[in-house]
Design a protein around this motif. Structure first.
Motif, PDB file in Angstrom:
ATOM      1  N   THR A  80      54.953   0.781  39.614  1.00 13.85           N
ATOM      2  CA  THR A  80      53.580   1.253  39.783  1.00 13.85           C
ATOM      3  C   THR A  80      53.569   2.748  40.114  1.00 13.85           C
ATOM      4  O   THR A  80      54.574   3.308  40.552  1.00 13.85           O
ATOM      5  N   HIS A  81      52.408   3.370  39.932  1.00 19.07           N
ATOM      6  CA  HIS A  81      52.248   4.787  40.307  1.00 19.07           C
ATOM      7  C   HIS A  81      52.606   4.978  41.778  1.00 19.07           C
ATOM      8  O   HIS A  81      53.395   5.845  42.135  1.00 19.07           O
ATOM      9  N   ASP A  82      51.995   4.159  42.622  1.00 19.74           N
ATOM     10  CA  ASP A  82      52.168   4.315  44.064  1.00 19.74           C
ATOM     11  C   ASP A  82      53.626   4.155  44.495  1.00 19.74           C
ATOM     12  O   ASP A  82      54.152   4.944  45.273  1.00 19.74           O
ATOM     13  N   ASP A  83      54.284   3.091  44.024  1.00 11.93           N
ATOM     14  CA  ASP A  83      55.639   2.833  44.525  1.00 11.93           C
ATOM     15  C   ASP A  83      56.611   3.871  44.003  1.00 11.93           C
ATOM     16  O   ASP A  83      57.457   4.382  44.737  1.00 11.93           O
ATOM     17  N   TYR A  84      56.465   4.226  42.729  1.00  8.13           N
ATOM     18  CA  TYR A  84      57.416   5.173  42.138  1.00  8.13           C
ATOM     19  C   TYR A  84      57.239   6.555  42.748  1.00  8.13           C
ATOM     20  O   TYR A  84      58.213   7.234  43.073  1.00  8.13           O
ATOM     21  N   LEU A  85      55.987   6.958  42.907  1.00  8.36           N
ATOM     22  CA  LEU A  85      55.755   8.304  43.460  1.00  8.36           C
ATOM     23  C   LEU A  85      56.171   8.387  44.918  1.00  8.36           C
ATOM     24  O   LEU A  85      56.546   9.459  45.388  1.00  8.36           O
ATOM     25  N   TYR A  86      56.138   7.271  45.624  1.00  8.60           N
ATOM     26  CA  TYR A  86      56.706   7.305  46.983  1.00  8.60           C
ATOM     27  C   TYR A  86      58.197   7.615  46.911  1.00  8.60           C
ATOM     28  O   TYR A  86      58.699   8.496  47.634  1.00  8.60           O
ATOM     29  N   SER A  87      58.924   6.936  46.021  1.00  5.53           N
ATOM     30  CA  SER A  87      60.371   7.187  45.947  1.00  5.53           C
ATOM     31  C   SER A  87      60.648   8.624  45.498  1.00  5.53           C
ATOM     32  O   SER A  87      61.597   9.246  45.969  1.00  5.53           O
ATOM     33  N   VAL A  88      59.810   9.140  44.628  1.00  5.32           N
ATOM     34  CA  VAL A  88      59.995  10.520  44.147  1.00  5.32           C
ATOM     35  C   VAL A  88      59.707  11.531  45.270  1.00  5.32           C
ATOM     36  O   VAL A  88      60.485  12.456  45.517  1.00  5.32           O
ATOM     37  N   ARG A  89      58.601  11.341  45.963  1.00  4.41           N
ATOM     38  CA  ARG A  89      58.212  12.270  47.027  1.00  4.41           C
ATOM     39  C   ARG A  89      59.260  12.270  48.147  1.00  4.41           C
ATOM     40  O   ARG A  89      59.678  13.326  48.632  1.00  4.41           O
ATOM     41  N   ALA A  90      59.706  11.057  48.526  1.00  2.00           N
ATOM     42  CA  ALA A  90      60.701  10.968  49.594  1.00  2.00           C
ATOM     43  C   ALA A  90      62.047  11.526  49.127  1.00  2.00           C
ATOM     44  O   ALA A  90      62.783  12.137  49.917  1.00  2.00           O
ATOM     45  N   SER A  91      62.373  11.348  47.839  1.00  2.00           N
ATOM     46  CA  SER A  91      63.610  11.925  47.305  1.00  2.00           C
ATOM     47  C   SER A  91      63.550  13.448  47.380  1.00  2.00           C
ATOM     48  O   SER A  91      64.546  14.104  47.704  1.00  2.00           O
ATOM     49  N   ASN A  92      62.405  14.014  47.071  1.00  4.31           N
ATOM     50  CA  ASN A  92      62.254  15.471  47.144  1.00  4.31           C
ATOM     51  C   ASN A  92      62.579  15.992  48.530  1.00  4.31           C
ATOM     52  O   ASN A  92      63.243  17.026  48.680  1.00  4.31           O
ATOM     53  N   GLU A  93      62.101  15.270  49.536  1.00  2.00           N
ATOM     54  CA  GLU A  93      62.349  15.707  50.904  1.00  2.00           C
ATOM     55  C   GLU A  93      63.846  15.652  51.216  1.00  2.00           C
ATOM     56  O   GLU A  93      64.424  16.594  51.756  1.00  2.00           O
ATOM     57  N   ILE A  94      64.475  14.541  50.826  1.00  6.38           N
ATOM     58  CA  ILE A  94      65.901  14.343  51.106  1.00  6.38           C
ATOM     59  C   ILE A  94      66.756  15.356  50.340  1.00  6.38           C
ATOM     60  O   ILE A  94      67.783  15.819  50.838  1.00  6.38           O
ATOM     61  N   CYS A  95      66.337  15.704  49.139  1.00  2.51           N
ATOM     62  CA  CYS A  95      67.128  16.596  48.283  1.00  2.51           C
ATOM     63  C   CYS A  95      66.666  18.042  48.373  1.00  2.51           C
ATOM     64  O   CYS A  95      67.172  18.898  47.638  1.00  2.51           O
ATOM     65  N   ALA A  96      65.713  18.334  49.256  1.00  8.56           N
ATOM     66  CA  ALA A  96      65.197  19.690  49.462  1.00  8.56           C
ATOM     67  C   ALA A  96      64.687  20.324  48.169  1.00  8.56           C
ATOM     68  O   ALA A  96      64.979  21.473  47.844  1.00  8.56           O
ATOM     69  N   ILE A  97      63.922  19.546  47.414  1.00  5.16           N
ATOM     70  CA  ILE A  97      63.315  20.068  46.184  1.00  5.16           C
ATOM     71  C   ILE A  97      62.024  20.786  46.555  1.00  5.16           C
ATOM     72  O   ILE A  97      61.204  20.254  47.314  1.00  5.16           O
ATOM     73  N   ASN A  98      61.859  21.998  46.067  1.00  2.00           N
ATOM     74  CA  ASN A  98      60.611  22.725  46.321  1.00  2.00           C
ATOM     75  C   ASN A  98      60.238  23.546  45.092  1.00  2.00           C
ATOM     76  O   ASN A  98      60.896  23.443  44.053  1.00  2.00           O
ATOM     77  N   ARG A  99      59.207  24.340  45.234  1.00  2.00           N
ATOM     78  CA  ARG A  99      58.665  25.045  44.069  1.00  2.00           C
ATOM     79  C   ARG A  99      59.683  25.983  43.419  1.00  2.00           C
ATOM     80  O   ARG A  99      59.565  26.317  42.251  1.00  2.00           O
ATOM     81  N   SER A 100      60.689  26.404  44.150  1.00  2.00           N
ATOM     82  CA  SER A 100      61.660  27.321  43.539  1.00  2.00           C
ATOM     83  C   SER A 100      62.887  26.587  42.968  1.00  2.00           C
ATOM     84  O   SER A 100      63.808  27.219  42.464  1.00  2.00           O
ATOM     85  N   THR A 101      62.865  25.261  43.017  1.00  2.00           N
ATOM     86  CA  THR A 101      63.956  24.484  42.399  1.00  2.00           C
ATOM     87  C   THR A 101      63.916  24.640  40.879  1.00  2.00           C
ATOM     88  O   THR A 101      62.846  24.719  40.281  1.00  2.00           O
ATOM     89  N   VAL A 102      65.109  24.687  40.282  1.00  2.00           N
ATOM     90  CA  VAL A 102      65.205  24.556  38.825  1.00  2.00           C
ATOM     91  C   VAL A 102      66.098  23.342  38.575  1.00  2.00           C
ATOM     92  O   VAL A 102      67.298  23.380  38.850  1.00  2.00           O
ATOM     93  N   TYR A 103      65.494  22.255  38.126  1.00  2.00           N
ATOM     94  CA  TYR A 103      66.199  20.972  38.006  1.00  2.00           C
ATOM     95  C   TYR A 103      66.629  20.753  36.554  1.00  2.00           C
ATOM     96  O   TYR A 103      65.811  20.817  35.639  1.00  2.00           O
ATOM     97  N   MET A 104      67.906  20.478  36.367  1.00  2.00           N
ATOM     98  CA  MET A 104      68.396  20.211  35.013  1.00  2.00           C
ATOM     99  C   MET A 104      68.517  18.711  34.758  1.00  2.00           C
ATOM    100  O   MET A 104      69.121  17.992  35.545  1.00  2.00           O
ATOM    101  N   VAL A 105      67.957  18.272  33.628  1.00  2.00           N
ATOM    102  CA  VAL A 105      68.154  16.906  33.151  1.00  2.00           C
ATOM    103  C   VAL A 105      69.322  16.956  32.175  1.00  2.00           C
ATOM    104  O   VAL A 105      69.183  17.459  31.059  1.00  2.00           O
ATOM    105  N   ALA A 106      70.485  16.469  32.619  1.00  2.00           N
ATOM    106  CA  ALA A 106      71.677  16.491  31.761  1.00  2.00           C
ATOM    107  C   ALA A 106      71.975  15.107  31.197  1.00  2.00           C
ATOM    108  O   ALA A 106      72.410  14.974  30.059  1.00  2.00           O
TER     109      ALA A 106
END
Ligand code: J2J
Length: 541
Positions: free
Chosen positions: A207-233
């Motif tokens: 669901t939108h809610d459950d998946y976005l919770y995991s994404v938002r919490a992952s961002n915090e744990i991985c220190a993702i912010n506006r200056s991140t450049v994330y590569m999909v390899a």
């Protein structure tokens, strides 16, 4: 037309209420998140794929054109659309186009072929298929023609790139006023595929809610912010580069996503240097390859701050080599498309980072480690991992048989993984109970490949097992009892490939045996048989 099975979220009402009250489920949606970023930072770069560079405003508009164009062609909100796209900007534009139109993406991997894609089309009751024209040397228009001939329910085919007789994604257009309002945050947003230990992939409704919770919490744990450049390899359709924290994490943060057309250093290193990539997720064999290539590379990799490694076990010696070779922060990730994701934290001590697969994202991830009889093991002992929580599903879509096997009555998911739980909740993966082969992060069901082998007239019986492999982690080995005129190993491999399956599923090794050991076959389970064959083979070699 037969009735389509509804897509439903799989949490009981009491837990829904709890997760909302705890602030995990916030009523955010995937289209809503992109709209918010496009409004806040329209001119920031969002996606870079090949020569295509899209700002947030451009991505939002392009996704709107795709979504409205699909509705104009006759698709209806709620329709399920199998998406099989390579790592290009169109992957992200198409899935957000689908989200904006209320259409449900069903993610196939680029490696999948007729057998897997047609299974997914059927299981999801999809009426549309969107694929790359060509990717990694394969022409998906040919596959689309085969699918259309075999599946009358497949009404719409769209192609990213030169569509030939099919409509191309780039030509889609429509009035964005026809797009529906944002979906219910607790509705199913897409169907992800399971690794699958028995037979073909199962469909995972997130669901939108459950998946976005995991994404938002992952961002915090991985220190993702506006200056991140994330590569999909890795392939973008994999749950790991999609959500842990993945391209969705990057877009959630208003950061930049760089899609690499291949996972090897030859393609990825120049891109890292050109785009100043800061974060990437890899499977262990690739992480080792990168670590080996980095010290002598002509490309400047100094922008890379964090490398996530997951999908298969990274043993401590390999973890050490990754850290030494790349000189960036290592983060182990142990996740699954069904939900639960564990991370080592960025400030964890070195023995934790090198020696464990991390701990769960959420304080409400419930973890059980059980013995064969379903009783909790003593602390620190190895046992079966079961889990439930605010982003772990309680059932697969359209699969009562798999649900009975994979979920307990009180809603715990049986992961099939054997783990040890250390103080602090850190998990060490100690193998699998189930019969799948984890080949460099690609999961292969033993049963599925045995079925393909048994379809060959010269195969009397077959058992497929995993064999430790220094590079892949595990490789697949098929033990075959031949009948009549014995085929060669090469012929059997070609046979499996010819059955229209992903190349990674073709047995790496075929061993002909006169019989399956001395124990009376039929009295032991397939699982025990596979274990005996594997152990006997490993003792001999
Ligand atoms: C050992 N085994 C692992 C690890 C996954 C993030 C990261 C990975 C996946 C993924 C994912 C492992 N060590 N670090 O979805 O969001 C094996 C386990 C697990 C199965 C799930 C994510 N990381 N595994 O790999 O659905 O056996 O998800 O149950 O493809 O991969 O596979 P999959």
């Amino acid at each position: 037309a037969h009735a389509r099975l509804p897509l439903a979220q799989t949490w009981p009402a009491a837990r829904v209420a709890r997760y909302r009250a705890a602030g995990y489920w916030r009523g955010e949606t995937l289209p809503g998140l992109l709209r918010a970023r496009a409004e806040a930072h329209p001119d920031d770069l969002a996606v870079i794929g090949g020569e295509v560079r899209l700002t947030y405003a451009q991505l939002w508009q392009y996704a709107g054109r795709i979504g409205a164009g699909l509705l104009a062609r006759g698709l209806r909100p709620g329709d399920r659309v199998v998406v099989q796209l390579g790592n290009t900007a169109d992957f992200i534009a198409v899935v957000f186009g689908l989200f904006r139109a209320g259409l449900i993406p069903v993610y196939a991997l680029p490696a999948h072929r007729f057998t897997e894609v047609s299974h997914v089309l059927d299981k999801a009751q999809a009426n549309a298929y969107i694929a790359s024209a060509q990717y990694e040397g394969f022409d998906y228009r040919t596959l689309a023609r085969e699918l259309q001939a075999a599946r009358p329910a497949l009404q719409h085919v769209l192609i990213s790139g030169d569509g030939e007789e099919f409509t191309s994604v780039a030509s889609l257009d429509g009035d964005t006023a026809t797009l529906p309002p944002d979906p219910d945050p607790q509705s199913v947003a897409f169907l992800q595929l399971s690794g699958g230990s028995t037979g073909l992939s199962k469909l995972i409704p997130r669901t939108h809610d459950d998946y976005l919770y995991s994404v938002r919490a992952s961002n915090e744990i991985c220190a993702i912010n506006r200056s991140t450049v994330y590569m999909v390899a890795l392939p973008a359709a994999h749950n790991f580069p999609m959500s842990s924290p993945g391209f969705l994490g990057a877009l959630y943060a208003g950061a930049r996503v760089v899609l690499s057309a291949g996972p090897g250093p030859d393609v990825a290193f120049p891109l890292i240097a050109r785009e100043q990539v800061t974060c990437v997720g890899l499977v262990p064999p690739l992480a080792l390859l990168w670590a080996q290539a980095a010290p002598t590379s002509a490309h400047d990799l100094s922008s890379l701050k964090v490398m996530q490694v997951g999908g298969a076990k990274l043993v401590p010696e390999a973890a050490r080599r990754v850290v030494d070779g790349l000189g960036c922060q290592l983060q182990q990730v142990f996740g699954m498309a069904e939900g639960l994701v564990n991370y080592t934290r960025l400030h964890d001590a070195e023995d934790i980072v090198l020696g464990t697969q991390g701990r769960p994202i959420s304080p409400d991830d419930e973890v059980l480690v059980l013995d064969d009889h379903g009783h909790p093991v003593a602390p620190g002992e190895v046992g079966h991992l079961l889990t439930r929580g605010p982003y772990t599903i309680g059932a697969y879509h359209n699969d009562p048989g798999a649900n009975a096997r994979s979920f307990t009555e009180d809603g715990f998911y049986r992961t099939g993984d054997r783990v040890q739980q250390l103080p602090g909740g850190y998990l060490v993966v100690q193998g699998r109970a189930g019969d799948h082969i984890n080949r460099a992060g690609e999961k292969i069901s033993a049963e599925e490949i045995e079925d393909h082998l048994l379809a060959h007239s010269a195969v009397f019986d077959a058992a497929v097992v995993s064999i430790p492999d220094p590079y892949l982690g595990e490789r697949s080995c098929a033990f075959v009892i031949a009948q009549g005129e014995a085929p060669t190993a090469a012929q059997l491999k070609a046979w499996v490939r010819g059955r229209g399956v992903a190349a990674f599923k073709v047995p790496d090794q075929v061993v002909f045996v006169p019989a399956f050991g001395t124990t009376a076959v039929g009295k032991i389970s397939r699982r025990e048989l596979r274990a005996q064959l594997r152990d006997h083979h490993l003792q001999q070699t």
